[in-house]
Design an enzyme around this catalytic site. Structure first.
Site, PDB file in Angstrom:
ATOM      1  N   VAL A   1      -6.910  -4.884  25.963  1.00  0.00           N
ATOM      2  CA  VAL A   1      -7.645  -5.932  26.670  1.00  0.00           C
ATOM      3  C   VAL A   1      -9.025  -5.372  27.006  1.00  0.00           C
ATOM      4  O   VAL A   1      -9.151  -4.278  27.569  1.00  0.00           O
ATOM      5  CB  VAL A   1      -6.925  -6.372  27.964  1.00  0.00           C
ATOM      6  CG1 VAL A   1      -7.717  -7.483  28.651  1.00  0.00           C
ATOM      7  CG2 VAL A   1      -5.524  -6.857  27.642  1.00  0.00           C
TER       8      VAL A   1
ATOM      9  N   ASP B   1       9.031 -14.464  30.072  1.00  0.00           N
ATOM     10  CA  ASP B   1       8.846 -13.042  30.369  1.00  0.00           C
ATOM     11  C   ASP B   1       8.158 -12.871  31.726  1.00  0.00           C
ATOM     12  O   ASP B   1       7.244 -12.069  31.867  1.00  0.00           O
ATOM     13  CB  ASP B   1       8.028 -12.359  29.265  1.00  0.00           C
ATOM     14  CG  ASP B   1       8.079 -10.834  29.390  1.00  0.00           C
ATOM     15  OD1 ASP B   1       9.093 -10.304  29.899  1.00  0.00           O
ATOM     16  OD2 ASP B   1       7.108 -10.171  28.994  1.00  0.00           O
TER      17      ASP B   1
ATOM     18  N   LYS C   1      -8.153 -10.297  24.759  1.00  0.00           N
ATOM     19  CA  LYS C   1      -6.928  -9.571  24.408  1.00  0.00           C
ATOM     20  C   LYS C   1      -6.855  -9.497  22.893  1.00  0.00           C
ATOM     21  O   LYS C   1      -6.803 -10.515  22.203  1.00  0.00           O
ATOM     22  CB  LYS C   1      -5.694 -10.268  24.977  1.00  0.00           C
ATOM     23  CG  LYS C   1      -4.383  -9.616  24.532  1.00  0.00           C
ATOM     24  CD  LYS C   1      -3.185 -10.108  25.338  1.00  0.00           C
ATOM     25  CE  LYS C   1      -3.134  -9.384  26.667  1.00  0.00           C
ATOM     26  NZ  LYS C   1      -1.846  -9.611  27.384  1.00  0.00           N
TER      27      LYS C   1
ATOM     28  N   GLY D   1      -7.450  -2.456  29.711  1.00  0.00           N
ATOM     29  CA  GLY D   1      -6.000  -2.363  29.621  1.00  0.00           C
ATOM     30  C   GLY D   1      -5.580  -2.062  28.194  1.00  0.00           C
ATOM     31  O   GLY D   1      -6.219  -2.476  27.231  1.00  0.00           O
TER      32      GLY D   1
ATOM     33  N   GLY E   1      -1.801  -1.452  25.858  1.00  0.00           N
ATOM     34  CA  GLY E   1      -0.338  -1.455  25.889  1.00  0.00           C
ATOM     35  C   GLY E   1       0.246  -1.590  24.510  1.00  0.00           C
ATOM     36  O   GLY E   1      -0.437  -1.412  23.500  1.00  0.00           O
ATOM     37  N   GLY E   2       1.562  -1.917  24.481  1.00  0.00           N
ATOM     38  CA  GLY E   2       2.291  -1.955  23.229  1.00  0.00           C
ATOM     39  C   GLY E   2       1.771  -2.998  22.255  1.00  0.00           C
ATOM     40  O   GLY E   2       1.892  -2.843  21.048  1.00  0.00           O
ATOM     41  N   MET E   3       1.195  -4.109  22.760  1.00  0.00           N
ATOM     42  CA  MET E   3       0.739  -5.168  21.871  1.00  0.00           C
ATOM     43  C   MET E   3      -0.729  -5.060  21.509  1.00  0.00           C
ATOM     44  O   MET E   3      -1.205  -5.786  20.636  1.00  0.00           O
ATOM     45  CB  MET E   3       0.991  -6.534  22.510  1.00  0.00           C
ATOM     46  CG  MET E   3       2.433  -6.980  22.419  1.00  0.00           C
ATOM     47  SD  MET E   3       2.633  -8.685  22.952  1.00  0.00           S
ATOM     48  CE  MET E   3       1.666  -9.533  21.692  1.00  0.00           C
TER      49      MET E   3
END
Length: 768
Positions: free
Chosen positions: A25, A141, A40, A18, A20-22
């Site tokens: 993973v 969230d 992560k 995975g 993403g923006g942060m």
């Protein structure tokens, strides 16, 4: 991270599951225990941040990770370890086999999930939330991408305690230009949107949004525009679930609607009661309902945490523009990466010492906190790490300042932000992003209080600090520079403003593209400023292009689109094309009434400009009637002393004068001037406009000595507030000179004319 493929000599990274923006993973192998895990890795926190900021970030990560590791429940992802390696914060979690709910929804399109599955997921998530809320932990969230359904049917909530770091690292997207970070729009509670107090009931609202989407195939407020989604959460009752899907059990549909109550006090008391209610409400024939859903796609299987996905925090969100039933994207691409920026925190006081630091952990903290630097610390490094409690209290007070601003209580907002800024500077340092955020709000309040010179100084310092800490291309840096340009325009320094706007626009176009809302906002401001430079044709063309682009990207009824169409009308008026301006203003007024309501301030503002256009076309009788109605509506909605009510009354007085009813016009102007002076202040620009209107009426009544006194007061005040060379000051000097001529004092009039002309030449750029 990918080059070493080994963290702390223990976790061997195998493959990315995975991104993403942060960060990323990884599926990894724990060499010490011989098991597969998910790691992560947050984005690097490199040297662009000051030392105190990095200490606070690491401490907050450590605290949040410990909270996450302390959660031991079947419905919560297990956290094994955490730390920092080569500037990258990482979290080690159990590797899950299954699909997140966003992926399951995509798999089942064009149908929603089976009813029995939806009810079962609701029961398990409610039970998990009941446990975490008892521990004093709020997720903040909750969304389909953060809930996993494993291959054995177990449902787990992910990302407790780390997603809030996205805001600290500077990854949060912004929806508006107010400096307020907005969250995942489809699942935000009304109190999150308004900046109010957020507790466990916010999680319950978000769960209601998730269950609504599982049961019907779409979130409760499903629009392509994030603004419309947020307005829906705040103001619009959701449609009953059974209007979309009649076969839903009535008891379950009622539970979801109760979760979606706007007022937190009207939602279920807690998740434990909710879980019991869902369990009791299961109907004996629930499994037979699956027959009605036999066209739904079966659950897929695959890697759990971070199963391949295009976006989100660590790869757990659906792809940009992932379609709903009917093929419509949930949001335009620019809005899909929004995160709330402040996730798992205590709903009550959860002292750090109360957390079992060994629970779920296989080792101690392995980052820089365990290894203090050997060199003598700098002055900045000696700053003690502030307590999380202090930071939380300051954040609450910061939001209180924003609330005062939303109510138009600018003096109180400024006082709150100044106090918070002083404490943040002492605790975190002058260039910490939180300190700069407070100073940005100070500047904003100064601008609203009619103090543009003070606002300019504050914005300039914020822009400089953000450039040092975040870099010249960071959105927050550009926001501060753009506001600097705006107040330069307020000060009449339009050429300087133009240069700043052009520079910021070039960066925005390069970094985020020509159609991004922030780019379009900058072009809108540039068009506005061009008109103030007298470059009217360019202003009109740019405003027209921006209006078309905003209509295409945001929609024809979006407030930003209508603001730019409003600017198009203004440019048309400046070009003397008043018939077209009148038509455009009327169209904007009608659209705003449709989108926002007849009493919305923007709708009323459009009606005001319709009156201006009617007056310019010599249709003063129509304008007078319009302003009488508008003043009455403004008084009813906002009160007689509201600045916009007084603006409508000012227009009423102007048109009385145009109809030759000067005594009535003078009485109206004096009354409005007196109220403005009391409410806004002696030197406020609106007060000075009214005082000038008093002078105009006195002149038409042939009372020139009194008119001269009023004109001189206006010119002196404008020189004091705006400067001797400001265009409004120079215009007032010309008014004063004309009045002197009327009184036969020609030598004094010539002296005033010469002084104004010299100042005008001094500020006019030369063509060399």
């Amino acid at each position: 991270m990918a080059e070493t493929r080994l963290i702390q000599g223990r976790y061997q990274l195998l493959d990315i599951i995975g991104r993403g923006g942060m960060g990323e993973v990884w599926r990894a192998r724990d060499a010490s225990l011989g098991r597969l895990v998910a790691v992560k890795c947050l984005k690097p926190i490199g040297p662009q941040h000051d030392a105190s900021y990095l200490r606070v970030l690491r401490e907050r990560f450590r605290r949040e990770a410990q909270v996450a590791a302390s959660l031991q429940h079947r419905g919560v992802t297990v956290v094994h370890d955490f730390g920092e390696y080569d500037g990258i914060l990482y979290l080690v979690m159990e590797l899950l086999e299954g699909r997140n709910l966003s992926q399951l929804l995509d798999d089942s399109q064009p149908h929603p999930l089976p009813v029995a599955d939806t009810v079962e997921i609701a029961a398990q998530v409610s039970a998990a939330l009941a446990y975490t809320h008892r521990q004093g932990v709020v997720h903040r969230d909750l969304k389909p991408a953060n809930i996993m359904r494993l291959t054995d049917g177990t449902v787990k909530i992910c990302d407790f305690g780390i997603a809030r770091l996205g805001d600290d690292i500077g990854l949060t997207s912004r929806l508006t230009g107010t400096g307020v970070a907005m969250g995942t729009p489809h699942y935000m509670s009304p109190e999150q949107i308004s900046g109010g107090v957020v507790d466990h009931r916010s999680d319950l609202y978000s769960l209601g949004c998730v269950l609504y989407e599982l049961a019907t195939g779409a979130p409760p407020f499903d629009h392509e525009d994030a603004w419309a989604v947020l307005v829906g959460h705040r103001d619009t009752p959701p449609e009953p679930l059974r209007s979309h899907r009649p076969e839903l059990p009535p008891s379950f549909a009622d539970v979801v609607l109760d979760l979606l109550a706007k007022d937190p006090g009207e939602r279920p008391d807690d998740a434990a009661a909710l879980a019991s209610r869902i369990t009791r409400g299961r109907e004996p024939g629930a499994h037979t309902l699956q027959a009605a859903d036999r066209n739904a796609a079966p659950d897929g299987t695959g890697i759990g945490i971070g199963a391949p996905a295009a976006s989100g925090d660590g790869g757990q969100s659906p792809g940009v523009g992932a379609p709903l039933a009917g093929g419509q994207p949930r949001l335009p691409g620019w809005a899909r990466h929004m995160t709330t920026g402040s996730k798992a925190t205590g709903s009550g006081a959860l002292p750090l010492e109360a957390v079992d630091r060994s629970a779920g952990l296989t080792g101690s903290w392995t980052g820089p906190l365990a290894s203090p630097p050997q060199a003598a610390p700098s002055v900045e490094a000696k700053r003690p790490t502030p307590s999380p409690g202090l930071l939380d209290r300051l954040a609450i007070r910061h939001h209180a300042g924003l609330s005062f601003a939303r109510l138009g209580r600018w003096e109180e907002a400024g006082e709150v932000h100044r106090a918070v800024a002083a404490e943040r500077e002492q605790a975190l340092g002058p260039d910490h992003p939180d300190t700069l955020a407070s100073r940005y709000e100070i500047a904003f309040t100064l601008g609203r209080l009619g103090r543009p010179a003070d606002a300019l100084r504050e914005y300039a310092q914020v822009a400089g600090g953000r450039e040092r800490v975040l870099g010249p291309d960071h959105p927050d840096t550009l926001a501060a520079r753009q506001e600097t340009a705006y107040v330069l325009g307020q000060l009449g320094r339009h050429l300087e403003a133009h240069q700043v706007y052009v520079t910021v626009l070039a960066i925005r176009e390069r970094v985020i593209g020509t159609d991004h809302p922030d780019t379009l906002r900058c072009r809108h401001n540039l068009a506005f400023n061009l008109s103030r430079l007298g470059r009217l044709d360019e202003s009109y063309r740019m405003a027209y292009e921006v209006a078309a682009a905003r209509g295409r990207v945001l929609g024809a009824l979006h407030p930003d689109t209508l603001v730019t169409r409003y600017e198009v009308a203004y440019a048309l008026g400046q070009l003397g094309r008043w018939d077209e301006a009148l038509r455009t203003y009327r169209e904007v007024a009608t659209a705003r009434e449709q989108a926002l309501g007849a009493d919305h301030p923007d709708t009323l503002a459009s009606r005001y400009e319709v009156g201006i256009s009617l007056g310019r076309l010599g249709r003063s009788q129509e304008a007078l009637a319009l302003y009488r109605e508008l003043a009455a509506d403004r008084t009813r909605v906002h009160g007689g002393a509201d600045p916009e009510t007084l603006r409508a009354r000012h227009g009423l007085g102007v048109n009385l004068g145009r109809l030759g009813r000067w005594e009535e016009a003078l009485a109206e102007a004096r009354d409005v001037c007196a109220v403005r002076e009391r409410v806004l202040g002696h030197d406020h620009p609106d007060t000075l406009v009214s005082r000038r209107e008093v002078a105009v009426c006195l002149g038409w009544l042939d009372r020139w000595p009194d008119a001269l006194t009023a004109y001189h007061q206006v010119a002196t005040a404008r020189a004091r507030v705006l400067g001797d060379d400001h265009p409004d000051t120079l215009a007032s000097r010309n008014d004063e000179a004309q009045c002197l001529e009327r009184l036969g004092r020609n030598e004094e009039a010539v002296a005033v004319y010469r002084q104004a002309a010299a100042l005008h030449r001094a500020q006019t750029p030369r063509d060399d």
